[in-house]
Design an enzyme around this catalytic site. Sequence first.
Site, PDB file in Angstrom:
ATOM      1  N   ARG A  72       2.185   2.941  -3.122  1.00 41.19           N
ATOM      2  CA  ARG A  72       1.507   2.460  -1.897  1.00 41.19           C
ATOM      3  C   ARG A  72       1.842   0.990  -1.628  1.00 41.19           C
ATOM      4  O   ARG A  72       2.571   0.667  -0.708  1.00 41.19           O
ATOM      5  CB  ARG A  72      -0.018   2.669  -2.046  1.00 41.19           C
ATOM      6  CG  ARG A  72      -0.789   2.483  -0.762  1.00 41.19           C
ATOM      7  CD  ARG A  72      -1.048   1.058  -0.370  1.00 41.19           C
ATOM      8  NE  ARG A  72      -1.772   0.287  -1.371  1.00 41.19           N
ATOM      9  CZ  ARG A  72      -1.968  -1.024  -1.291  1.00 41.19           C
ATOM     10  NH1 ARG A  72      -1.491  -1.716  -0.259  1.00 41.19           N
ATOM     11  NH2 ARG A  72      -2.612  -1.677  -2.246  1.00 41.19           N
ATOM     12  N   ASP A  73       1.343   0.080  -2.459  1.00 40.02           N
ATOM     13  CA  ASP A  73       1.539  -1.351  -2.188  1.00 40.02           C
ATOM     14  C   ASP A  73       3.022  -1.690  -2.227  1.00 40.02           C
ATOM     15  O   ASP A  73       3.504  -2.537  -1.474  1.00 40.02           O
ATOM     16  CB  ASP A  73       0.771  -2.176  -3.240  1.00 40.02           C
ATOM     17  CG  ASP A  73       0.403  -3.562  -2.732  1.00 40.02           C
ATOM     18  OD1 ASP A  73       0.963  -3.994  -1.718  1.00 40.02           O
ATOM     19  OD2 ASP A  73      -0.441  -4.222  -3.369  1.00 40.02           O
ATOM     20  N   HIS A  93      -5.661  -7.676  -9.301  1.00 43.56           N
ATOM     21  CA  HIS A  93      -4.525  -7.179  -8.510  1.00 43.56           C
ATOM     22  C   HIS A  93      -3.671  -8.403  -8.158  1.00 43.56           C
ATOM     23  O   HIS A  93      -3.949  -9.105  -7.197  1.00 43.56           O
ATOM     24  CB  HIS A  93      -5.090  -6.482  -7.256  1.00 43.56           C
ATOM     25  CG  HIS A  93      -4.091  -5.959  -6.287  1.00 43.56           C
ATOM     26  ND1 HIS A  93      -3.820  -4.618  -6.122  1.00 43.56           N
ATOM     27  CD2 HIS A  93      -3.315  -6.581  -5.371  1.00 43.56           C
ATOM     28  CE1 HIS A  93      -2.937  -4.444  -5.158  1.00 43.56           C
ATOM     29  NE2 HIS A  93      -2.610  -5.630  -4.684  1.00 43.56           N
ATOM     30  N   HIS A 122      -0.224 -10.258  -7.175  1.00 45.12           N
ATOM     31  CA  HIS A 122       1.164 -10.275  -6.687  1.00 45.12           C
ATOM     32  C   HIS A 122       1.873 -11.411  -7.422  1.00 45.12           C
ATOM     33  O   HIS A 122       1.258 -12.411  -7.788  1.00 45.12           O
ATOM     34  CB  HIS A 122       1.189 -10.456  -5.168  1.00 45.12           C
ATOM     35  CG  HIS A 122       0.802  -9.198  -4.448  1.00 45.12           C
ATOM     36  ND1 HIS A 122       1.725  -8.346  -3.896  1.00 45.12           N
ATOM     37  CD2 HIS A 122      -0.414  -8.642  -4.244  1.00 45.12           C
ATOM     38  CE1 HIS A 122       1.083  -7.305  -3.359  1.00 45.12           C
ATOM     39  NE2 HIS A 122      -0.214  -7.455  -3.560  1.00 45.12           N
ATOM     40  N   CYS A 140       3.014  -7.251   0.979  1.00 48.11           N
ATOM     41  CA  CYS A 140       2.014  -6.834   1.960  1.00 48.11           C
ATOM     42  C   CYS A 140       2.578  -7.178   3.322  1.00 48.11           C
ATOM     43  O   CYS A 140       2.975  -8.312   3.563  1.00 48.11           O
ATOM     44  CB  CYS A 140       0.679  -7.551   1.742  1.00 48.11           C
ATOM     45  SG  CYS A 140      -0.506  -7.192   3.054  1.00 48.11           S
ATOM     46  N   ASN A 178       3.733  -6.682  -6.358  1.00 48.51           N
ATOM     47  CA  ASN A 178       2.781  -6.814  -7.455  1.00 48.51           C
ATOM     48  C   ASN A 178       3.574  -7.062  -8.723  1.00 48.51           C
ATOM     49  O   ASN A 178       4.747  -6.710  -8.812  1.00 48.51           O
ATOM     50  CB  ASN A 178       2.023  -5.498  -7.655  1.00 48.51           C
ATOM     51  CG  ASN A 178       1.082  -5.222  -6.538  1.00 48.51           C
ATOM     52  OD1 ASN A 178       1.464  -4.601  -5.565  1.00 48.51           O
ATOM     53  ND2 ASN A 178      -0.133  -5.683  -6.661  1.00 48.51           N
TER      54      ASN A 178
HETATM   55  P1  HMG Z   1      -6.627  -0.957  15.682  1.00 47.09           P
HETATM   56  O1  HMG Z   1      -5.417  -1.057  16.557  1.00 47.09           O
HETATM   57  O2  HMG Z   1      -7.654  -2.038  15.770  1.00 47.09           O
HETATM   58  O3  HMG Z   1      -7.403   0.449  15.766  1.00 47.09           O
HETATM   59  O4  HMG Z   1      -6.115  -0.843  14.177  1.00 47.09           O
HETATM   60  P2  HMG Z   1      -7.716   1.449  16.898  1.00 47.09           P
HETATM   61  O5  HMG Z   1      -8.895   2.211  16.417  1.00 47.09           O
HETATM   62  O6  HMG Z   1      -7.779   0.735  18.233  1.00 47.09           O
HETATM   63  O7  HMG Z   1      -6.452   2.424  16.906  1.00 47.09           O
HETATM   64  C1  HMG Z   1      -5.167   2.033  17.314  1.00 47.09           C
HETATM   65  C2  HMG Z   1      -4.203   3.200  17.158  1.00 47.09           C
HETATM   66  O8  HMG Z   1      -4.094   3.550  15.777  1.00 47.09           O
HETATM   67  C3  HMG Z   1      -4.653   4.472  17.866  1.00 47.09           C
HETATM   68  O9  HMG Z   1      -3.473   5.183  18.217  1.00 47.09           O
HETATM   69  C4  HMG Z   1      -5.375   5.220  16.785  1.00 47.09           C
HETATM   70  O10 HMG Z   1      -5.404   6.600  17.011  1.00 47.09           O
HETATM   71  C5  HMG Z   1      -4.531   4.906  15.580  1.00 47.09           C
HETATM   72  P3  HMG Z   1      -2.866   5.123  19.721  1.00 47.09           P
HETATM   73  O11 HMG Z   1      -3.989   5.557  20.595  1.00 47.09           O
HETATM   74  O12 HMG Z   1      -2.459   3.681  19.934  1.00 47.09           O
HETATM   75  O13 HMG Z   1      -1.698   6.064  19.642  1.00 47.09           O
HETATM   76  N1  HMG Z   1      -5.285   4.952  14.315  1.00 47.09           N
HETATM   77  C6  HMG Z   1      -4.854   5.595  13.221  1.00 47.09           C
HETATM   78  N2  HMG Z   1      -3.765   6.343  12.987  1.00 47.09           N
HETATM   79  C7  HMG Z   1      -3.628   6.870  11.743  1.00 47.09           C
HETATM   80  N3  HMG Z   1      -4.541   6.679  10.762  1.00 47.09           N
HETATM   81  C8  HMG Z   1      -5.637   5.933  10.963  1.00 47.09           C
HETATM   82  C9  HMG Z   1      -5.831   5.371  12.249  1.00 47.09           C
HETATM   83  N4  HMG Z   1      -6.797   4.605  12.767  1.00 47.09           N
HETATM   84  C10 HMG Z   1      -6.447   4.350  14.036  1.00 47.09           C
HETATM   85  N5  HMG Z   1      -6.510   5.750   9.976  1.00 47.09           N
HETATM   86  C11 HMG Z   1      -6.376  -0.133  11.878  1.00 47.09           C
HETATM   87  C12 HMG Z   1      -7.030  -0.761  13.090  1.00 47.09           C
HETATM   88  C13 HMG Z   1      -7.277  -0.380  10.687  1.00 47.09           C
HETATM   89  C14 HMG Z   1      -6.163   1.349  12.113  1.00 47.09           C
HETATM   90  C15 HMG Z   1      -5.012  -0.816  11.679  1.00 47.09           C
HETATM   91  O14 HMG Z   1      -5.196  -2.212  11.682  1.00 47.09           O
HETATM   92  C16 HMG Z   1      -4.321  -0.399  10.413  1.00 47.09           C
HETATM   93  O15 HMG Z   1      -3.925   0.733  10.239  1.00 47.09           O
HETATM   94  N6  HMG Z   1      -4.141  -1.340   9.493  1.00 47.09           N
HETATM   95  C17 HMG Z   1      -3.541  -1.045   8.191  1.00 47.09           C
HETATM   96  C18 HMG Z   1      -3.168  -2.278   7.512  1.00 47.09           C
HETATM   97  C19 HMG Z   1      -2.576  -1.967   6.160  1.00 47.09           C
HETATM   98  O16 HMG Z   1      -2.386  -0.837   5.750  1.00 47.09           O
HETATM   99  N7  HMG Z   1      -2.255  -3.062   5.440  1.00 47.09           N
HETATM  100  C20 HMG Z   1      -1.676  -2.974   4.155  1.00 47.09           C
HETATM  101  C21 HMG Z   1      -2.638  -2.480   3.114  1.00 47.09           C
HETATM  102  S1  HMG Z   1      -3.775  -3.734   2.563  1.00 47.09           S
HETATM  103  C22 HMG Z   1      -2.924  -4.569   1.300  1.00 47.09           C
HETATM  104  O17 HMG Z   1      -1.753  -4.353   1.108  1.00 47.09           O
HETATM  105  C23 HMG Z   1      -3.696  -5.513   0.419  1.00 47.09           C
HETATM  106  C24 HMG Z   1      -4.023  -4.906  -0.953  1.00 47.09           C
HETATM  107  O18 HMG Z   1      -2.829  -4.524  -1.619  1.00 47.09           O
HETATM  108  C25 HMG Z   1      -4.779  -5.944  -1.805  1.00 47.09           C
HETATM  109  C26 HMG Z   1      -4.090  -7.298  -1.839  1.00 47.09           C
HETATM  110  O19 HMG Z   1      -2.918  -7.375  -2.239  1.00 47.09           O
HETATM  111  O20 HMG Z   1      -4.748  -8.261  -1.451  1.00 47.09           O
HETATM  112  C27 HMG Z   1      -4.914  -3.664  -0.820  1.00 47.09           C
HETATM  113 MG    MG Z   2      -1.548  -5.815  -2.728  1.00 45.97          MG
END
Ligand code: HMG
Ligand code: MG
Length: 299
Positions: free
Chosen positions: A15-16, A207, A209, A240, A249
Site C-alpha cells: 500500500r504505502d 511508522h 519514512h 506519500c 518507509n
Molecule cells: P473529495 O474529492 O473531497 O471527495 O476526496 P468527494 O466525496 O467529493 O468525492 C470525489 C470523487 O471521488 C467522486 O467521484 C467520488 O465518487 C469519489 P466523481 O464524482 O468525481 O467521479 N470517491 C471515491 N472513489 C473511490 N473510493 C472512495 C471514494 N470516495 C470518494 N473511497 C477523498 C476525498 C478522501 C475521497 C480523497 O481525498 C482521497 O481519496 N484521498 C486519498 C488520499 C490517500 O490515499 N493518501 C495516501 C494515503 S495516506 C498516507 O500515505 C500516510 C500514511 O502512510 C501515514 C504516514 O506516512 O504519515 C497512512
Molecule cells: Mg506512510
Amino acid sequence: MSLPRSVRLVEVGPRDGLQNEANPVSIADKVALVNDLTDAGVRHIEVGSFVSPKWVPQMAGSAEVFAAIDQHPGVAYSALTPNLRGFEDALAAGVRQVAVFAAASESFSQRNINCSIKESLERFAPIMEAARANGIQVRGYVSCVLGCPYEGVISPQQVAVVSRELLDMGCYEVSLGDTIGTGTPGATRTLLEVVAARVPRQQLAGHFHDTYGQALANIYASLLEGISVFDSSVAGLGGCPYAKGASGNVASEDVLYMLDGLGIDTGIDLDRLIDAGLGISRALGRATGSRVAKARLSA
Ligand code: HMG
Ligand code: MG
C-alpha cells in the site's frame, strides 16, 4: 525501559510503497508480492486502499488484489478506507481489517484527504459504527507526527490529542506516521513520552519514512520507549503522494535484520523477506532500497 521480547511488524509495502510508484503495477505483481510476504511469515500486511482513483491511481484494483491473494489464517490483510464509501467497498471485497488516516497537521489533512482534522474524525464516525456492526477491526494513523511538509514543526500535544480521539472512536491501535522522515531519535522519544501520557504504549505503533536516514535509529529509540509494533515497507518501497519528496518507509529487511540482531522475535524469515523484496523490485525494474538486501546480493 528494557527492549521487548517480540515485535509485530506491519508490512505496508503493497500500500504505502506501491501507492507512490510512477508506473502502474499489475494486479498479478501485487498479488505475488502479498503472497511472498505471507510465505515469509509476515502476520499483518496492508494490501491496498479503497480511496478515490483520481487521487491515488496506483491503488485502483485493490478489490481485485484482495480477491486473488492467498489469505492464511492468523494473518491480517488490511486496507485504508478514508470514508464510508471506501469502507463499504472494502467490506464488499471481503476485507476484515481497515485503517482510517488522520493527521496532526491541518494543511496536510487538507492536501491528503481534502478536509480539516475535525471533519476527518467526523467522517470516520460512520466507518467506526459500520465496522462495529460487521466485526471489522480498525487501525488508526496519525500523519506528520514529527513534522509537516507544509507547516514544519508539529506539537507532540496535537499528536496526542488526535491519537486519543482515534482510540476513543474505537481504533485498536494508532500508528504514528513520520510522513516526511524528518524525525530524529531525541524528538521521537519526546513525542512518545507526551503521547504515552494519553495513549497506552501497547496501543501505539511507529511508522517511519526513511527520507533523512533516521528511521532505524527512530525505531530503536521507540523500542526503548516501550513501543513494539512498527510499520515497514519491503525493499523500502514508497512514499506519500501528498508529501513531496517523502521517500519510502524504512525497508522491512533492514528492520528485521536489526531486530534479529537484538534477539527480538518477529516470526519472519529474513531470507524469504529479501526474496519478496527482490521479486517486487524486479517487477518494478529497479534496485531494492534495502541496504541488507543489497549487502546480501554483493556478498
Ligand atoms: P473529495 O474529492 O473531497 O471527495 O476526496 P468527494 O466525496 O467529493 O468525492 C470525489 C470523487 O471521488 C467522486 O467521484 C467520488 O465518487 C469519489 P466523481 O464524482 O468525481 O467521479 N470517491 C471515491 N472513489 C473511490 N473510493 C472512495 C471514494 N470516495 C470518494 N473511497 C477523498 C476525498 C478522501 C475521497 C480523497 O481525498 C482521497 O481519496 N484521498 C486519498 C488520499 C490517500 O490515499 N493518501 C495516501 C494515503 S495516506 C498516507 O500515505 C500516510 C500514511 O502512510 C501515514 C504516514 O506516512 O504519515 C497512512
Ligand atoms: Mg506512510
